[in-house]
Design an enzyme around this catalytic site. Structure first.
Site, PDB file in Angstrom:
ATOM      1  CB  THR A  86     -58.672 -16.377  -5.480  1.00 24.22           C
ATOM      2  OG1 THR A  86     -59.426 -17.608  -4.535  1.00 24.22           O
ATOM      3  CG2 THR A  86     -57.295 -16.649  -5.237  1.00 24.22           C
ATOM      4  CG  HIS A  88     -54.469 -18.319  -1.249  1.00 22.74           C
ATOM      5  ND1 HIS A  88     -55.032 -19.447  -1.996  1.00 22.74           N
ATOM      6  CD2 HIS A  88     -53.691 -17.360  -2.364  1.00 22.74           C
ATOM      7  CE1 HIS A  88     -54.756 -19.341  -3.281  1.00 22.74           C
ATOM      8  NE2 HIS A  88     -53.888 -18.155  -3.325  1.00 22.74           N
ATOM      9  N   GLY A 150     -56.059 -21.755 -10.585  1.00 20.39           N
ATOM     10  CA  GLY A 150     -55.387 -20.562 -11.791  1.00 20.39           C
ATOM     11  C   GLY A 150     -54.030 -20.782 -12.100  1.00 20.39           C
ATOM     12  N   GLY A 161     -51.580 -22.969  -9.446  1.00 27.14           N
ATOM     13  CA  GLY A 161     -52.314 -24.241  -9.356  1.00 27.14           C
ATOM     14  C   GLY A 161     -53.807 -24.183  -8.768  1.00 27.14           C
ATOM     15  CG  PHE A 162     -54.918 -27.574  -6.621  1.00 23.14           C
ATOM     16  CD1 PHE A 162     -55.190 -27.959  -5.369  1.00 23.14           C
ATOM     17  CD2 PHE A 162     -54.319 -28.313  -7.644  1.00 23.14           C
ATOM     18  CE1 PHE A 162     -54.246 -28.878  -4.932  1.00 23.14           C
ATOM     19  CE2 PHE A 162     -53.333 -29.172  -6.984  1.00 23.14           C
ATOM     20  CZ  PHE A 162     -53.410 -29.381  -5.643  1.00 23.14           C
ATOM     21  CB  CYS A 179     -63.337 -16.793  -9.117  1.00 28.96           C
ATOM     22  SG  CYS A 179     -62.280 -17.833  -8.257  1.00 28.96           S
TER      23      CYS A 179
END
Length: 232
Positions: A86, A88, A150, A161-162, A179
């Protein structure tokens, strides 16, 4: 939110702004270690944003990267959470709950569904209907994935977390198969609510988290970068 409610577990709340990924990761590990050694340590919810970074779950494959992971233009971290790759970036609200699930429900599937429910309730006040898709962890709005989840759980203590895409630059997602899902686009809340801010969503998320997890959130009066003696 300031006054603990009867029959609710206390959870320390931190708002941290933009924090480099490795710092937040090390902090999570330190709190998990402390909770294992001292079970009375308070649970924690850490809310923040990250500078641009790609993260891979412990079993993730690099086939979902559209670039060479040795390319130093991109920061890539392999971490102990589940899931694939993922991305960020600022404008994405990241939440790291560090909870002892023995005091909630020691069930990983239950916990994942709870985190989805937190996101669904947090975006509802903006007129957005979050949806689940069977077999895929996360939250979607109008077919676009707006929240990735995750986690890592050790001795029933959670970390990671999220991540909710509020208003990030989505260009970074083009460098990966987010993902590992090739046929469903990533989106942001800003696509549906122009001008929406991380602070607006964070406010609603704090309320939703307290409701769904049945906790009293106690705002910290200092940064987590300072060793938080108040956790004990």
């Amino acid at each position: 939110m300031m006054n603990p409610e009867p029959n609710r577990r206390l959870c320390q709340l931190y708002h941290e702004g933009v924090v480099p990924y490795h710092i937040a990761w090390e902090w999570q590990q330190s709190v998990v270690a402390r909770k294992k050694a001292h079970p009375e340590t308070k649970d924690v919810l850490l809310l923040l944003e990250h500078p641009p970074v790609y993260t891979l779950g412990q079993g993730a494959t690099t086939e979902f990267l559209n670039f060479d992971p040795a390319d130093t233009r991109y920061e890539v971290c392999r971490v102990e959470r589940g899931g694939e790759v993922t991305y960020h970036a600022p404008g994405q609200l990241v939440g790291y709950p560090i909870l002892d699930l023995k005091h909630y429900q020691p069930d990983l599937h239950w916990y994942l569904r709870q985190l989805e429910e937190v996101v669904i309730r947090a975006i509802a006040p903006f007129g957005l209907q979050g949806e689940r898709i069977a077999g895929l962890t996360g939250v979607w709005v109008d077919g676009h994935k707006i929240a990735a989840i995750g986690i890592k759980v050790s001795r029933w203590i959670t970390m990671h977390g999220f991540a909710i895409n509020v208003c990030p630059d989505l260009e970074g997602f083009r460098q990966i198969v987010p993902c590992g899902i090739r046929d469903r686009p990533v989106g942001s809340l800003a696509q549906f609510i122009p001008g929406i801010s991380v602070s607006q969503v964070r406010h609603e998320l704090v309320t939703a988290f307290a409701e769904v997890m049945n906790v009293s959130l106690i705002p910290a009066n200092h940064s987590f970068l300072i060793e938080p003696a108040s956790l004990a």
